[in-house]
Design an enzyme around this catalytic site. Structure first.
Site, PDB file in Angstrom:
ATOM      1  CG  ASP A 106     -25.292  15.210  26.146  1.00  0.00           C
ATOM      2  OD1 ASP A 106     -25.649  16.093  27.237  1.00  0.00           O
ATOM      3  OD2 ASP A 106     -24.133  15.342  25.575  1.00  0.00           O
ATOM      4  CB  THR A 165     -24.260  18.971  26.887  1.00  0.00           C
ATOM      5  OG1 THR A 165     -24.372  18.345  27.817  1.00  0.00           O
ATOM      6  CG2 THR A 165     -23.046  20.017  26.935  1.00  0.00           C
ATOM      7  N   GLY A 172     -28.911  24.820  23.954  1.00  0.00           N
ATOM      8  CA  GLY A 172     -29.131  26.318  23.858  1.00  0.00           C
ATOM      9  C   GLY A 172     -28.006  26.752  22.781  1.00  0.00           C
ATOM     10  CG  ASP A 173     -23.817  26.945  23.112  1.00  0.00           C
ATOM     11  OD1 ASP A 173     -24.008  27.856  23.584  1.00  0.00           O
ATOM     12  OD2 ASP A 173     -22.981  25.891  23.795  1.00  0.00           O
TER      13      ASP A 173
HETATM   14  P1  ADP Z   1     -29.837  25.878  27.687  1.00  0.00           P
HETATM   15  O1  ADP Z   1     -29.122  24.542  27.105  1.00  0.00           O
HETATM   16  O2  ADP Z   1     -28.987  27.252  27.467  1.00  0.00           O
HETATM   17  O3  ADP Z   1     -30.364  25.928  29.053  1.00  0.00           O
HETATM   18  P2  ADP Z   1     -32.534  25.159  26.823  1.00  0.00           P
HETATM   19  O4  ADP Z   1     -32.299  23.844  27.812  1.00  0.00           O
HETATM   20  O5  ADP Z   1     -33.636  25.978  27.159  1.00  0.00           O
HETATM   21  O6  ADP Z   1     -31.187  26.243  26.765  1.00  0.00           O
HETATM   22  O7  ADP Z   1     -32.425  24.662  25.237  1.00  0.00           O
HETATM   23  C1  ADP Z   1     -32.763  25.648  24.312  1.00  0.00           C
HETATM   24  C2  ADP Z   1     -33.696  25.094  23.164  1.00  0.00           C
HETATM   25  O8  ADP Z   1     -33.382  23.783  22.654  1.00  0.00           O
HETATM   26  C3  ADP Z   1     -35.101  24.827  23.881  1.00  0.00           C
HETATM   27  O9  ADP Z   1     -35.780  26.151  23.794  1.00  0.00           O
HETATM   28  C4  ADP Z   1     -35.701  23.827  23.051  1.00  0.00           C
HETATM   29  O10 ADP Z   1     -36.173  24.490  21.819  1.00  0.00           O
HETATM   30  C5  ADP Z   1     -34.332  22.871  22.539  1.00  0.00           C
HETATM   31  N1  ADP Z   1     -34.543  21.776  23.677  1.00  0.00           N
HETATM   32  C6  ADP Z   1     -33.621  21.688  24.835  1.00  0.00           C
HETATM   33  N2  ADP Z   1     -33.962  20.653  25.744  1.00  0.00           N
HETATM   34  C7  ADP Z   1     -34.852  20.016  24.902  1.00  0.00           C
HETATM   35  C8  ADP Z   1     -35.700  18.614  25.057  1.00  0.00           C
HETATM   36  N3  ADP Z   1     -35.263  17.797  26.141  1.00  0.00           N
HETATM   37  N4  ADP Z   1     -36.610  18.421  24.306  1.00  0.00           N
HETATM   38  C9  ADP Z   1     -36.683  19.064  22.917  1.00  0.00           C
HETATM   39  N5  ADP Z   1     -36.173  20.294  22.730  1.00  0.00           N
HETATM   40  C10 ADP Z   1     -35.234  20.969  23.675  1.00  0.00           C
END
Ligand code: ADP
Length: 294
Positions: free
Chosen positions: A235, A237, A240-241
């Site tokens: 998940d 969600t 990013g936070d």
């Molecule tokens: P937002 O939720 O604001 O769209 P992101 O999806 O870019 O932000 O996620 C923020 C950070 O969390 C990414 O730069 C990465 O380091 C980590 N992250 C998010 N999704 C994944 C994933 N599926 N696998 C590994 N790291 C993740």
């Protein structure tokens, strides 16, 4: 002599997320029966403050909730995570609520009523950031409060981080006050791209790219990419936070930005592999274990 600055102050939103699991969105005029999916503390500000505390920084959260039960739930959640909750209770507005429709196919629709979050004033924000070494804000609360927090933080010698989410053109005028701007790919495109954001005055632009990781952009230097940790996402969600909170914590602990970004990616990955935006699985130990195993 100037005051010693320490820890992280987060200025932002706090919501109660009410989740209903349902097969499809209701049609206008229809009452559709779903299943109770639980209620969870949320709001970008609260999520980021919890992540900063769970990744090792002394953290204060400054926001506004209603004088109601939801406000008490959010205060308890912040306190339990180790955050110093500086919450003003609105006399008139209820606590912010997010109604989350979680569909069986994994998609969701979210309806937010900002409520008391809309009452955060510049005075609340300036009082809330006093003494912090790093000030972190997002754009779910009134723009004037965010602007006041960043200007006051800069004036006091603190580092400023703005997560421009949701993206709003007005944020561009604030960039001369921002040391580190964090945006995902959608937000970055909505705001006109990395080059524009750097030229508008952001000290650095951190572009998060989900499972691809993150790139650090600074004027006149090549972009520096940090790969994401390879995990099985459950998940995403709140990834990013968690990333923003951990980045603020790292900078407050004196880490250089490259090192803080690796730890922020680890925090995002830990949240992505658990359900919920503020999972207790996020801890300094979990973060260090993931970083060490790379
Ligand atoms: P937002 O939720 O604001 O769209 P992101 O999806 O870019 O932000 O996620 C923020 C950070 O969390 C990414 O730069 C990465 O380091 C980590 N992250 C998010 N999704 C994944 C994933 N599926 N696998 C590994 N790291 C993740």
């Amino acid at each position: 002599m100037s005051e010693t600055l320490a820890g992280v102050a987060v200025v932002g939103s706090a919501n109660l997320d009410l989740v209903v699991e349902v097969s499809r969105p209701p049609r206008v005029g229809e009452t559709l029966l779903g299943r109770a999916g639980g209620r969870f503390p949320g709001g970008k500000g609260l999520n980021q403050a919890v992540a900063a505390a769970r990744t090792g920084a002394a953290t204060r959260f400054c926001g506004v909730v209603g004088a109601d039960e939801a406000g008490a739930v959010l205060e308890a959640a912040l306190t339990e995570a180790g955050v110093d909750a500086v919450l003003r209770r609105s006399a008139s507005a209820p606590t912010g609520v997010a109604h989350v429709l979680a569909f069986d196919d994994g998609d969701n629709s979210i309806l937010v009523a900002a409520g008391a979050n809309g009452e955060l004033t510049p005075e609340d924000a300036v009082a809330g950031i006093a003494g912090a070494a790093v000030v972190l804000a997002q754009l779910e609360v009134p723009f004037a409060a965010v602007a006041a927090a960043l200007v006051a933080a800069r004036g006091a010698g603190a580092r400023t981080i703005l997560n421009a989410a949701p993206a709003h053109e007005a944020a561009v005028a604030l960039l001369p006050e921002v040391d580190v701007l964090v945006v995902n790919e959608t937000e970055c495109a909505e705001l006109g791209g990395v080059e524009r954001l750097l030229r508008a005055g952001a000290g650095a632009v951190v572009l998060t790219e989900g499972a691809a990781g993150v790139t650090l952009h600074r004027l006149g230097r090549p972009g520096a990419h940090v790969a994401a940790f390879r995990i099985d996402a459950v998940d995403t969600t709140g990834a990013g936070d968690a990333f923003c909170g951990a980045l603020a914590a790292g900078l407050a602990q004196g880490q250089d930005i490259e090192h803080a970004l690796v730890r922020a990616c680890a925090a995002g990955a830990i949240v992505a592999r658990h359900r919920g935006a503020t999972t207790p699985a996020l801890s300094v130990a979990a973060l260090e274990a993931l970083v060490a195993g790379r």
